[in-house]
Scaffold this active site. Structure first.
Site, PDB file in Angstrom:
ATOM      1  CE  LYS A  14      75.141  15.637  48.280  1.00  8.11           C
ATOM      2  NZ  LYS A  14      74.085  16.554  47.828  1.00  8.11           N
ATOM      3  NE  ARG A  89      76.081  20.822  52.129  1.00  8.06           N
ATOM      4  CZ  ARG A  89      75.393  19.706  52.294  1.00  8.06           C
ATOM      5  NH1 ARG A  89      75.952  18.672  52.869  1.00  8.06           N
ATOM      6  NH2 ARG A  89      74.148  19.636  51.876  1.00  8.06           N
ATOM      7  NE  ARG A 128      65.483  15.176  50.251  1.00  8.41           N
ATOM      8  CZ  ARG A 128      66.781  15.484  50.054  1.00  8.41           C
ATOM      9  NH1 ARG A 128      67.559  14.639  49.411  1.00  8.41           N
ATOM     10  NH2 ARG A 128      67.281  16.614  50.478  1.00  8.41           N
ATOM     11  NE  ARG A 134      66.778  16.695  54.695  1.00  6.62           N
ATOM     12  CZ  ARG A 134      67.900  16.698  54.013  1.00  6.62           C
ATOM     13  NH1 ARG A 134      68.380  15.577  53.527  1.00  6.62           N
ATOM     14  NH2 ARG A 134      68.544  17.826  53.782  1.00  6.62           N
ATOM     15  NE  ARG A 146      68.874  22.115  51.729  1.00  5.10           N
ATOM     16  CZ  ARG A 146      68.051  21.101  51.473  1.00  5.10           C
ATOM     17  NH1 ARG A 146      66.741  21.282  51.508  1.00  5.10           N
ATOM     18  NH2 ARG A 146      68.533  19.907  51.219  1.00  5.10           N
TER      19      ARG A 146
HETATM   20  P1  AMP Z   1      72.327  17.140  53.552  1.00  7.37           P
HETATM   21  O1  AMP Z   1      71.581  16.039  54.189  1.00  7.37           O
HETATM   22  O2  AMP Z   1      73.721  16.721  53.106  1.00  7.37           O
HETATM   23  O3  AMP Z   1      71.573  17.818  52.446  1.00  7.37           O
HETATM   24  O4  AMP Z   1      72.567  18.256  54.670  1.00  7.37           O
HETATM   25  C1  AMP Z   1      71.481  18.929  55.273  1.00  7.37           C
HETATM   26  C2  AMP Z   1      71.966  20.194  55.948  1.00  7.37           C
HETATM   27  O5  AMP Z   1      72.940  19.853  56.954  1.00  7.37           O
HETATM   28  C3  AMP Z   1      72.693  21.181  55.034  1.00  7.37           C
HETATM   29  O6  AMP Z   1      71.783  22.060  54.368  1.00  7.37           O
HETATM   30  C4  AMP Z   1      73.572  21.918  56.027  1.00  7.37           C
HETATM   31  O7  AMP Z   1      72.827  22.857  56.781  1.00  7.37           O
HETATM   32  C5  AMP Z   1      73.990  20.809  56.986  1.00  7.37           C
HETATM   33  N1  AMP Z   1      75.245  20.141  56.517  1.00  7.37           N
HETATM   34  C6  AMP Z   1      75.374  18.859  56.074  1.00  7.37           C
HETATM   35  N2  AMP Z   1      76.643  18.593  55.734  1.00  7.37           N
HETATM   36  C7  AMP Z   1      77.342  19.740  55.958  1.00  7.37           C
HETATM   37  C8  AMP Z   1      78.698  20.130  55.767  1.00  7.37           C
HETATM   38  N3  AMP Z   1      79.605  19.271  55.255  1.00  7.37           N
HETATM   39  N4  AMP Z   1      79.049  21.392  56.104  1.00  7.37           N
HETATM   40  C9  AMP Z   1      78.147  22.260  56.621  1.00  7.37           C
HETATM   41  N5  AMP Z   1      76.863  21.980  56.795  1.00  7.37           N
HETATM   42  C10 AMP Z   1      76.447  20.727  56.472  1.00  7.37           C
END
Ligand code: AMP
Length: 197
Positions: A14, A89, A128, A134, A146
């Protein structure tokens, strides 16, 4: 306005594809993951609270994320459209997004879902993790958590948009350029048929 959601599990590409798509279509990239990481880097109270959830592979509570999106909208009132990445999400987030967009007299034109096998996802995430810095990409257990959060809490979001006839699956394996081409084709088709509110 013309708004898109790029949907898919962790590691489906994404972030990579969003960067190319916002360039091509002049949309604003709204990644809740990036916004949360910024809050963490700035050591804000929101960031400190969110870090506990992120480090465990859990979702940050809906009200925190929705509030963050709302204030992003406030800061970008003249945007011609948004590309949502990693948001919504949960079904509650999807419903809140519909309400926020309705206030702006707009809606979601299409949800593009990147389809990638689980084996490939784990491989990509661990890879990654070597360079992204991260912490949630380096730990096997957090990655597994996750995925389970994705299947329990996030996959119902796909049903939500299928019911609204806005959901499209895109093959998320192949080269970055091949996937980008498939996304462009789907978006161009959506744009040609889209009637804004
Ligand atoms: P991402 O970079 O989108 O993979 O997000 C990394 C982490 O941030 C996720 O595993 C969640 O813990 C948190 N996170 C990101 N976006 C959301 C969302 N829309 N709702 C809840 N938690 C989020």
């Amino acid at each position: 306005m013309f708004n898109l959601i790029l949907f898919g599990p962790p590691g489906s590409g994404k972030g990579t594809q969003s960067e190319k798509l916002v360039d091509k279509y002049g949309l604003l990239h709204l990644s809740t993951g990036n916004l949360l990481r910024e809050e963490i880097a700035n050591k804000t109270p929101l960031g400190i609270e969110a870090k506990k959830f992120i480090d465990n592979g859990q979702l940050v509570p809906d009200e925190v994320v929705i509030g963050m999106v709302d204030s992003y909208f406030d800061k970008h009132k003249d945007a011609k459209g948004f590309l949502f990445d990693g948001f919504p999400r949960t079904v509650a987030q999807a419903q809140a997004l519909d309400k926020l967009l309705a206030l702006k007299k707009t809606d979601i034109a299409s949800v593009l879902a990147l389809d990638v096998s689980e084996d490939e996802l784990v491989k990509r995430l661990l890879n990654r993790g070597k360079t992204s810095g991260r912490s949630d990409d380096t730990n096997d257990e957090v990655i597994r958590k996750r995925f389970s959060v994705y299947s329990n809490e996030t996959s119902p979001v796909a049903e939500y948009y299928k019911k609204a006839r806005k959901f499209k699956n895109i093959k998320g394996e192949g080269s970055v350029e091949e996937i980008f081409a498939a996304l462009r084709q789907a978006i161009d088709k959506t744009m040609a048929n889209y009637k804004s509110l």
